[in-house]
Design a protein around this motif. Structure first.
Motif, PDB file in Angstrom:
ATOM      1  N   UNK A  27      20.647  73.746 -27.293  1.00 12.21           N
ATOM      2  CA  UNK A  27      20.220  72.486 -27.511  1.00 12.21           C
ATOM      3  C   UNK A  27      19.364  72.091 -26.564  1.00 12.21           C
ATOM      4  N   UNK A  28      19.638  72.155 -25.389  1.00 16.79           N
ATOM      5  CA  UNK A  28      18.897  72.012 -24.446  1.00 16.79           C
ATOM      6  C   UNK A  28      17.308  72.581 -24.777  1.00 16.79           C
ATOM      7  N   UNK A  29      17.249  73.594 -24.964  1.00 22.92           N
ATOM      8  CA  UNK A  29      15.952  74.231 -25.348  1.00 22.92           C
ATOM      9  C   UNK A  29      15.100  73.565 -26.369  1.00 22.92           C
ATOM     10  N   UNK A  30      16.053  73.259 -27.306  1.00 22.32           N
ATOM     11  CA  UNK A  30      15.606  72.793 -28.617  1.00 22.32           C
ATOM     12  C   UNK A  30      14.931  71.432 -28.408  1.00 22.32           C
ATOM     13  N   UNK A  31      15.748  70.649 -27.442  1.00 23.76           N
ATOM     14  CA  UNK A  31      15.608  69.177 -27.046  1.00 23.76           C
ATOM     15  C   UNK A  31      14.021  69.106 -26.341  1.00 23.76           C
ATOM     16  N   UNK A  32      13.689  70.279 -25.750  1.00 23.50           N
ATOM     17  CA  UNK A  32      12.323  70.365 -25.172  1.00 23.50           C
ATOM     18  C   UNK A  32      11.264  70.402 -26.136  1.00 23.50           C
ATOM     19  N   UNK A  33      11.676  71.279 -27.336  1.00 22.89           N
ATOM     20  CA  UNK A  33      10.821  71.265 -28.425  1.00 22.89           C
ATOM     21  C   UNK A  33      10.311  69.851 -29.214  1.00 22.89           C
ATOM     22  N   UNK A  34      11.491  68.985 -29.154  1.00 24.96           N
ATOM     23  CA  UNK A  34      11.253  67.704 -29.692  1.00 24.96           C
ATOM     24  C   UNK A  34      10.722  66.663 -28.791  1.00 24.96           C
ATOM     25  N   UNK A  35      10.497  67.129 -27.468  1.00 25.02           N
ATOM     26  CA  UNK A  35       9.857  66.152 -26.278  1.00 25.02           C
ATOM     27  C   UNK A  35      10.959  65.254 -25.803  1.00 25.02           C
ATOM     28  N   UNK A  36      12.146  65.810 -25.969  1.00 22.47           N
ATOM     29  CA  UNK A  36      13.388  65.120 -25.394  1.00 22.47           C
ATOM     30  C   UNK A  36      13.919  65.794 -24.238  1.00 22.47           C
ATOM     31  N   UNK A  37      14.700  65.200 -23.141  1.00 19.29           N
ATOM     32  CA  UNK A  37      15.088  65.911 -21.804  1.00 19.29           C
ATOM     33  C   UNK A  37      16.061  66.921 -22.539  1.00 19.29           C
ATOM     34  N   UNK A  38      16.263  67.887 -21.743  1.00 13.87           N
ATOM     35  CA  UNK A  38      17.219  69.027 -21.718  1.00 13.87           C
ATOM     36  C   UNK A  38      18.727  68.308 -21.860  1.00 13.87           C
ATOM     37  N   UNK A  39      18.782  67.425 -20.856  1.00 14.29           N
ATOM     38  CA  UNK A  39      20.272  66.822 -20.868  1.00 14.29           C
ATOM     39  C   UNK A  39      20.483  66.011 -22.161  1.00 14.29           C
ATOM     40  N   UNK A  40      19.564  65.705 -22.848  1.00 13.18           N
ATOM     41  CA  UNK A  40      20.193  64.929 -24.207  1.00 13.18           C
ATOM     42  C   UNK A  40      20.670  66.019 -25.076  1.00 13.18           C
ATOM     43  N   UNK A  41      19.976  67.275 -24.792  1.00 16.88           N
ATOM     44  CA  UNK A  41      20.432  68.344 -25.990  1.00 16.88           C
ATOM     45  C   UNK A  41      21.689  68.825 -25.410  1.00 16.88           C
ATOM     46  N   UNK A  42      22.116  68.696 -24.082  1.00 16.37           N
ATOM     47  CA  UNK A  42      23.537  69.182 -23.483  1.00 16.37           C
ATOM     48  C   UNK A  42      24.514  68.160 -24.134  1.00 16.37           C
ATOM     49  N   UNK A  43      23.858  66.814 -24.260  1.00 17.76           N
ATOM     50  CA  UNK A  43      25.144  65.912 -24.264  1.00 17.76           C
ATOM     51  C   UNK A  43      25.580  66.150 -25.803  1.00 17.76           C
TER      52      UNK A  43
ATOM     53  N   UNK B  46      13.601  57.727 -20.130  1.00 13.61           N
ATOM     54  CA  UNK B  46      13.341  58.068 -18.623  1.00 13.61           C
ATOM     55  C   UNK B  46      12.120  59.118 -18.607  1.00 13.61           C
ATOM     56  N   UNK B  47      12.528  59.935 -19.365  1.00 12.16           N
ATOM     57  CA  UNK B  47      11.444  61.241 -19.626  1.00 12.16           C
ATOM     58  C   UNK B  47      10.030  60.808 -19.887  1.00 12.16           C
ATOM     59  N   UNK B  48      10.225  60.004 -20.730  1.00  4.62           N
ATOM     60  CA  UNK B  48       8.747  59.460 -21.276  1.00  4.62           C
ATOM     61  C   UNK B  48       8.242  58.887 -20.348  1.00  4.62           C
ATOM     62  N   UNK B  49       9.051  58.039 -19.611  1.00  2.38           N
ATOM     63  CA  UNK B  49       8.296  57.141 -18.460  1.00  2.38           C
ATOM     64  C   UNK B  49       7.847  57.795 -17.450  1.00  2.38           C
ATOM     65  N   UNK B  50       8.332  58.869 -17.032  1.00  2.61           N
ATOM     66  CA  UNK B  50       7.933  59.789 -15.870  1.00  2.61           C
ATOM     67  C   UNK B  50       6.767  60.562 -16.438  1.00  2.61           C
ATOM     68  N   UNK B  51       6.810  60.840 -17.744  1.00  3.89           N
ATOM     69  CA  UNK B  51       5.516  61.477 -18.147  1.00  3.89           C
ATOM     70  C   UNK B  51       4.232  60.571 -18.037  1.00  3.89           C
ATOM     71  N   UNK B  52       4.462  59.202 -18.467  1.00  2.00           N
ATOM     72  CA  UNK B  52       3.485  58.514 -18.805  1.00  2.00           C
ATOM     73  C   UNK B  52       3.096  58.006 -17.194  1.00  2.00           C
ATOM     74  N   UNK B  53       3.937  57.766 -16.392  1.00  7.91           N
ATOM     75  CA  UNK B  53       3.536  57.475 -14.995  1.00  7.91           C
ATOM     76  C   UNK B  53       2.753  58.457 -14.264  1.00  7.91           C
ATOM     77  N   UNK B  54       2.688  59.764 -14.904  1.00  7.92           N
ATOM     78  CA  UNK B  54       2.044  60.680 -14.164  1.00  7.92           C
ATOM     79  C   UNK B  54       2.638  61.605 -13.225  1.00  7.92           C
ATOM     80  N   UNK B  55       3.947  61.090 -13.059  1.00  7.24           N
ATOM     81  CA  UNK B  55       5.022  61.850 -12.120  1.00  7.24           C
ATOM     82  C   UNK B  55       5.446  63.138 -12.147  1.00  7.24           C
ATOM     83  N   UNK B  56       5.484  63.190 -13.686  1.00 11.53           N
ATOM     84  CA  UNK B  56       6.510  64.418 -14.066  1.00 11.53           C
ATOM     85  C   UNK B  56       5.225  65.641 -13.873  1.00 11.53           C
TER      86      UNK B  56
END
Lengths: 350, 447
Positions: free
Chosen positions: B50-66, B418-428
């Motif tokens: 699920x974590x790997x699938x989460x990354x495909x749909x641009x979500x963090x892995x931990x959302x997949x784990x949850x 949070x993941x989206x924000x980190x990406x938008x901020x350029x810190x990811x």
């Protein structure tokens, strides 16, 4: 026996570590059994390995059975199963002690040492298979009673489950991963194998061993799984030994006596078997052939793993007694190993 | 193709789990070992997928784990039962301790020294905004919908406790998303700093709130101001244990052994066992230990390297078990109120963060990106809910259900935002989607 810092209830929390240790122990031996590698081994070495392992297994089984009948008050079937488990653990040797000592041994003996290491690696096979079959035919579910019908069903189930798990792993392994993802996958896979085995009252060692054999024969030798499995050897080995120590039952003189007898009989049988049959493969190194049995004294992590496997699958007193004997014997063997290996292969051949 | 393969593996894994359960059924009762090993093995692989699938749909892995944990748990597929998960609580605590070592290790005094003002302003403003909004709105709501059967006092007191609980964050979630995205910079530092400090302040505030509630109600589960004293003991003892563990870790890390992963697992277990024995907080003690290593020795990087190497299995275990424990019944019971709570809390967090950062004289964009890091809620909030339910048995369970339902939404939405924000901020460092691309250079696990 110890400081009693970890209460019994808390021990249950260590279950995942136990599953991890047993899954790893079976798999790591299984993946070394590729058809390609085995074909390179001299048939005489394989024959010698099997013969010495079976001689030790049979001899220790008889002696332990007699001792258990006289010392402990168990049913005949439970006595047989406990003795068989001790005998299986006695049949195995560890190549680690030889490998660790190899640099300090004469270079002229490297040929013999290599053969002895091979024997020590291969002689776990009959032991793990014997344990797997024992668990099927004298299943914990039936209270250790023998049942041919159930035994065949459980054996088939073990093989089918192993195939299914190997297919699952193959599917997982086809994707590309980072190192931390590989570690996660490996841990999950090892715990799942052991979990399924415990759930169905099969032997986790046997199940993971068969999975390992299948993987060794369908994957390429340079696949990263093998590297990952061997690179995690040290922590998993430590985990297994810590759990062994934590689960060790209280000290008793009768258990120590049985362990001493097992150590002595095992050593004697290893020496006899290698002396009688060792010349087949070790005749170019006569002294090694003569005392070669001494170099197979170390048992490694698989011996306590066999004991744990039995202790955690079967109810009753037999598993506790057998586990204690196995651990005491293993400690004695590990202490004796450096002296005896040096005695066997430590001098120039005559 | 990659997605299809993942679905095939998932179906096969599920089939295997169901077949094993069917085969086991006629055998009767299983041992705790069998249950927990099977549960953990299945959960690790299922959540990993699920974590790997989460990354495909641009979500963090931990959302997949949850999500995987929630699906495998008793409220959906029922493969991992509460009974099977019970012996895994030590693993859960161990994972939390290792995450907390990491949180403490990220807190470098030198790095934070010039930003103390902004941390404090953000912390204060956020806490005040969230508390005020939640308290005000829910006092009115509780009274108007008569959820506590006509008692205005209980409605106000419940809103007070809810307001305090709403200020809590999840440092574990923040650390997990930052680690996964390999983010670094002012936004990440702000998120880590505030969540860790707030973890301490919220415990003190909650202790005071419980004591005040007890004083106002005049009765209850025997708490009173003694409870505040107990909270102080917990904090002081946790810090003391953490400092001691930190020094032990320093002396080991200063040795030559580079294989620190096993040592850290051992230390994590020791922290957990000591804290359970002393009835103090493992999270705080472990944060303190990591903090001591980072700031008193030169071995902070060695500690972080050891933790990073084993971070993924830790996150999978922790968050899939968290998902498994999410109370979906509570969510279904209270979802309209919970949704209101989540929205109001988010408004408070967002404006509090921006106000705090601006007031401290820093760039307002830090607040605009960082606030999403304070949305996630987990262990501490659930612990508070349990405490409220136990201490005030007449009305506490209803409030606890609302808190749990809110945590379910926050914990699913928070990491994604949070993941989206980190990406938008350029810190990811790693952007979603590019992860698969980067992996194409690596060889597969099998050919």
């Amino acid at each position: 026996m110890g400081l009693d810092l970890i209460p019994r209830g808390e021990m249950e929390s260590l279950n995942p570590f136990i599953a991890l240790g047993l899954g790893w122990a079976g798999l790591i031996y299984g993946v070394q059994m590729s058809r390609e590698d085995l074909a390179k081994v001299d048939l005489a070495v394989i024959r010698l390995t099997l013969v010495q392992a079976l001689i030790v297994l049979a001899g220790v089984l008889i002696i332990t059975f007699i001792l258990f009948v006289f010392i402990f008050n168990l049913s005949v079937v439970e006595t047989f199963v406990a003795s068989f488990v001790i005998a299986s653990s006695a049949a195995i040797s560890s190549p680690t002690a030889l490998a660790l000592m190899a640099p300090s041994l004469p270079k002229s003996r490297y040929g013999a040492i290599r053969t002895l290491k091979l024997i020590a690696t291969l002689d776990v096979v009959p032991a793990i298979i014997a344990i797997g079959i024992l668990f099927c035919f004298f299943s914990a579910e039936s209270g250790s009673q023998f049942s041919l019908h159930r035994g065949m069903a459980f054996l088939s189930l073990s093989i089918i489950m192993a195939i299914a798990l190997a297919v699952l792993f193959r599917l997982f392994g086809r994707e590309k991963y980072h190192d931390d993802e590989e570690l996660t996958l490996l841990i999950g896979y090892l715990v799942l194998i052991a979990g399924i085995a415990f759930y169905l009252r099969l032997s986790p060692l046997f199940l993971s061993f068969i999975v390992g054999v299948i993987l060794a024969n369908v994957l390429r030798a340079d696949d990263k799984i093998f590297k990952m499995l061997f690179s995690t050897e040290k922590p998993f080995y430590v985990i297994l030994l810590i759990i062994t120590g934590l689960l060790l039952p209280p000290f008793s003189y009768s258990l120590v006596v049985v362990a001493i007898v097992v150590v002595a009989v095992r050593l004697w049988l290893k020496v006899i078997a290698m002396e009688r049959k060792g010349s087949m493969v070790l005749d170019e190194h006569k002294t090694a052939g003569h005392h070669a049995g001494f170099s197979l004294v170390a048992q490694g992590a698989l011996a306590p793993a066999i004991g744990l496997n039995y202790l955690l699958t079967y109810p009753g007193e037999g598993p506790k007694l057998a586990f204690a004997v196995i651990v005491f014997a293993m400690i004695a063997n590990e202490i004796l190993a450096p002296f005896l290996i040096r005695r066997a292969v430590g001098s120039e051949p005559q | 193709m990659i997605f299809v393969r993942k679905i095939v593996i998932m179906v096969m894994l599920l089939c295997l789990a169901f077949i094993v359960r069917e085969l086991q059924a006629p055998m009767g009762q299983t041992t705790p070992l069998a249950q927990s090993a099977f549960a953990l093995g299945f959960l690790l692989l299922f959540a990993f997928l699920f974590g790997r699938i989460a990354t495909i749909v641009k979500a963090p892995m931990i959302t997949g784990f949850l999500v995987a944990g929630a699906l495998a748990g008793p409220f959906a597929l029922g493969i991992v039962t509460s009974q099977g998960a019970e012996p895994l609580r030590l693993m859960d605590n161990l994972a939390l301790a290792l995450i907390a070592f990491s949180a403490g290790g990220e807190l470098n005094i030198g790095q934070y020294k010039q930003h103390v003002k902004s941390l404090m302003w953000t912390l204060g403003a956020q806490t005040l905004f969230v508390f005020t909004l939640v308290f005000a709105l829910f006092s009115i709501l509780f009274i108007s919908i008569d959820i506590f059967h006509g008692s205005t006092l209980i409605s106000v007191v419940a809103a007070l406790l809810l307001g305090i609980v709403a200020t809590a964050n999840s440092p574990a979630t923040a650390i997990a998303v930052i680690t996964e995205t390999r983010s670094s910079g002012p936004v990440s530092n702000m998120i880590i700093g505030v969540t860790v400090i707030k973890d301490v302040t919220v415990i003190i505030l909650f202790g005071l709130a419980i004591s005040l509630t007890e004083a106002l109600m005049g009765a209850g589960g025997g708490v009173g101001f003694g409870f505040a004293g107990h909270i102080l003991y917990e904090l002081a003892a946790s810090v003391a244990v953490g400092v001691a563990i930190g020094f032990v870790m320093i002396s080991y890390l200063e040795g030559g052994d580079d294989n620190v992963a096993l040592f850290l697992v051992g230390m994590g277990l020791i922290v957990v066992e000591i804290c359970l024995y002393l009835e103090i907080r493992p999270l705080l003690a472990a944060i303190m230990a990591g903090f001591v290593v980072e700031n008193i020795s030169a071995k902070g990087e060695k500690l972080m390297q050891g933790l990073r190497r084993s971070s993924l299995p830790i996150f999978v275990i922790f968050f899939s078990l968290a998902g498994q424990g999410l109370d979906m019944d509570a969510f279904l019971d209270m979802w309209p109120l919970a949704l209101t709570l989540v929205i109001v809390r988010m408004i408070g967090v967002r404006f509090g963060s921006i106000y705090g950062v601006t007031k401290a004289g820093e760039d307002a964009s830090i607040g605009r990106f960082a606030w999403t890091g304070f949305v996630g809620q987990a262990g501490v909030s659930l612990g508070f809910a349990l405490m409220i339910s136990t201490q005030f048995p007449e009305w506490g369970p209803k409030l606890a259900t609302l808190i749990v339902a809110g945590v379910v939404i926050n914990q699913i939405a928070g990491p994604i935002m949070m993941k989206r924000s980190l990406m938008l901020s350029g810190e990811a460092e790693i952007e979603t989607g590019s992860q698969e691309k980067k992996l194409s250079d690596n060889a597969g696990l099998v050919s």
